[in-house]
Design an enzyme around this catalytic site. Structure first.
Site, PDB file in Angstrom:
ATOM      1  N   GLY A 105       6.190  -4.670  -3.364  1.00 29.17           N
ATOM      2  CA  GLY A 105       5.710  -3.309  -3.830  1.00 29.17           C
ATOM      3  C   GLY A 105       6.391  -2.321  -3.135  1.00 29.17           C
ATOM      4  N   GLY A 152       3.513  -8.785  -2.450  1.00 30.34           N
ATOM      5  CA  GLY A 152       3.160  -8.858  -3.733  1.00 30.34           C
ATOM      6  C   GLY A 152       3.901  -9.608  -4.538  1.00 30.34           C
ATOM      7  N   GLU A 175       2.365  -7.300   5.847  1.00 32.71           N
ATOM      8  CA  GLU A 175       1.686  -6.078   5.569  1.00 32.71           C
ATOM      9  C   GLU A 175       0.827  -5.591   6.911  1.00 32.71           C
ATOM     10  OE1 GLU A 175       2.522  -7.880   1.605  1.00 32.71           O
ATOM     11  OE2 GLU A 175       1.658  -8.758   3.675  1.00 32.71           O
ATOM     12  N   ASP A 183      -2.629  -8.982   0.932  1.00 31.68           N
ATOM     13  CA  ASP A 183      -3.421  -8.558  -0.260  1.00 31.68           C
ATOM     14  C   ASP A 183      -2.776  -9.422  -1.653  1.00 31.68           C
ATOM     15  OD1 ASP A 183      -0.966  -7.251  -0.533  1.00 31.68           O
ATOM     16  OD2 ASP A 183      -1.883  -5.551  -1.698  1.00 31.68           O
TER      17      ASP A 183
END
Length: 417
Positions: A105, A152, A175, A183
């Site tokens: 992302g 992601g 992250e 995530d």
């Protein structure tokens, strides 16, 4: 973390260069960022091709390392729902254009929205909802991953029935380094890796290559990159979703996936010993003990990276992975949604914005974490970001088969407000 601009995709690579002081890599990454700034904003983010019973998805932002933008998420969800309901579709293939599968992302979107209430909520909600459907998809999916697959972006690879990687594949989930957390379903996926490899990957952001991904169980097959175009053609020609037939076909192209002697996966006894500890502080102390032993020179850069990372991000990430061991996929995604929104709302810390600032905005590589050290991170504060939302404000996961495609953002309490 899935915005419309892609200049800052390379942040995930900068983590590694920054922690290792690899200045040539930093220069190369920032060159790529500059190139992304002049890319054509009008090119389609996703290409979808239909050939009889096969559907081919191409992530189509090659100069942006195939960013997962809000447009990407929307298009993928629309296509996947349509094709799952189409009885004439049997096989879905996904690949990335250019030298990346997907670098994940866009952190700049987070940063730009930091002063606007919940500016990124919709795209976060849509992405995590999509992650559930990718994991539970009814048709056979094959990911052809020839290049960068991080954060992601890797959530479009690991859950597939078949994920084919090459010698050019690079995977990481870094992250935590900037005050965020692991995530897109990775608190579920990493927590199910052998031993405590999941904690290691989540906390250190360590990279795995294609062969290591197969060995770790994060990919199914290793195929030389020069054979990938022929494999794609054969899969399309097969025109079937039969999993045994697809497996046999991929195995015709598969090569030796033996990992190198120096691979991090050969250090599993040390990783399990250190990353099984109850806290980040204990993990670091244990690693320091191991680093003093002969033959453990590889630990030094790992420790340096951990000590430069956001203390809050590390503590949230460790707890999330640990909880993930005993949670269903849907529970992990709901938890990740809460964590993401609380982090973006700076409920207990603004580290994520400071990390983005230091690495990608001002590029001084000197983040000032708040709190600055692990011992200053209050356990009660960490508890706060894990607390459930009111039921109508949770990520709505449609676990009943008859409601499989329900729970979309458009029907959520957030869209109505």
């Amino acid at each position: 973390m899935f915005g419309v601009e892609a200049i800052f995709l390379c942040t995930r690579l900068i983590f590694f260069a920054w922690n290792s002081r690899n200045h040539s890599l930093l220069a190369s990454i920032r060159s790529t960022i500059n190139m992304a700034q002049v890319a054509n904003p009008d090119e389609p983010v996703v290409l979808a091709e239909e050939t009889e019973r096969v559907r081919l998805i191409t992530l189509n932002k090659p100069r942006h390392l195939n960013v997962i933008s809000s447009e990407t998420v929307y298009a993928l969800a629309e296509y996947l729902e349509k094709w799952e309901k189409d009885e004439n579709v049997e096989l879905i293939i996904i690949k990335g254009a250019g030298r990346a599968f997907s670098a994940g992302g866009d952190l700049r979107m987070f940063y730009d929205g930091r002063k606007s209430k919940d500016s990124c909520l919709e795209v976060v909600y849509r992405m995590y909802w999509l992650c559930y459907h990718i994991h539970t998809y009814k048709k056979t999916q094959v990911a052809l991953v020839n290049g960068i697959s991080m954060g992601g972006g890797a959530s479009l690879m690991v859950p597939m029935k078949f994920s084919v990687v090459t010698e050019k594949t690079v995977f990481a989930t870094p992250e935590a380094s900037i005050g965020f957390h692991t995530d897109c379903g990775f608190s579920y996926m990493l927590s199910r890796l052998p031993g405590h490899l999941g904690e290691y990957l989540a906390l250190t952001g360590a990279r795995l290559n294609g062969k290591e991904l197969v060995a770790a169980g994060l990919a199914t097959h290793f195929v030389s990159s020069d054979k990938l175009p022929d494999l794609e053609k054969r899969l399309i020609s097969l025109n079937k979703g039969d999993r045994d037939m697809i497996k046999s076909l991929i195995e015709e192209f598969s090569g030796d996936a033996q990992i190198d002697e120096e691979s991090i996966l050969t250090k599993h006894s040390i990783i399990d010993e250190c990353f099984s500890k109850d806290s980040v502080e204990e993990i670091i102390r244990s690693m320091e003990v191991e680093a003093s032993k002969e033959g453990n020179g590889w630990i030094g850069p790992v420790l340096k990276g951990l000590k430069r990372s956001s203390p809050t991000g590390l503590k949230i990430t460790l707890r999330s992975i640990r909880e993930g061991r005993n949670q269903k996929l849907s529970e992990c995604l709901k938890k990740e949604f809460r964590l993401t929104m609380n982090i973006l709302r700076t409920t207990i810390s603004s580290d994520v914005y400071e990390g983005i600032r230091a690495l990608t905005i001002e590029k001084d590589n000197s983040p000032k974490w708040d709190p600055p050290t692990l011992d200053k991170v209050d356990a009660k504060d960490v508890d706060v970001v894990f607390q459930p939302f009111e039921e109508h404000l949770e990520l709505q996961i449609p676990e009943k088969e008859e409601c499989r495609w329900d729970g979309k953002y458009e029907k959520s309490a957030y869209a109505a407000s």
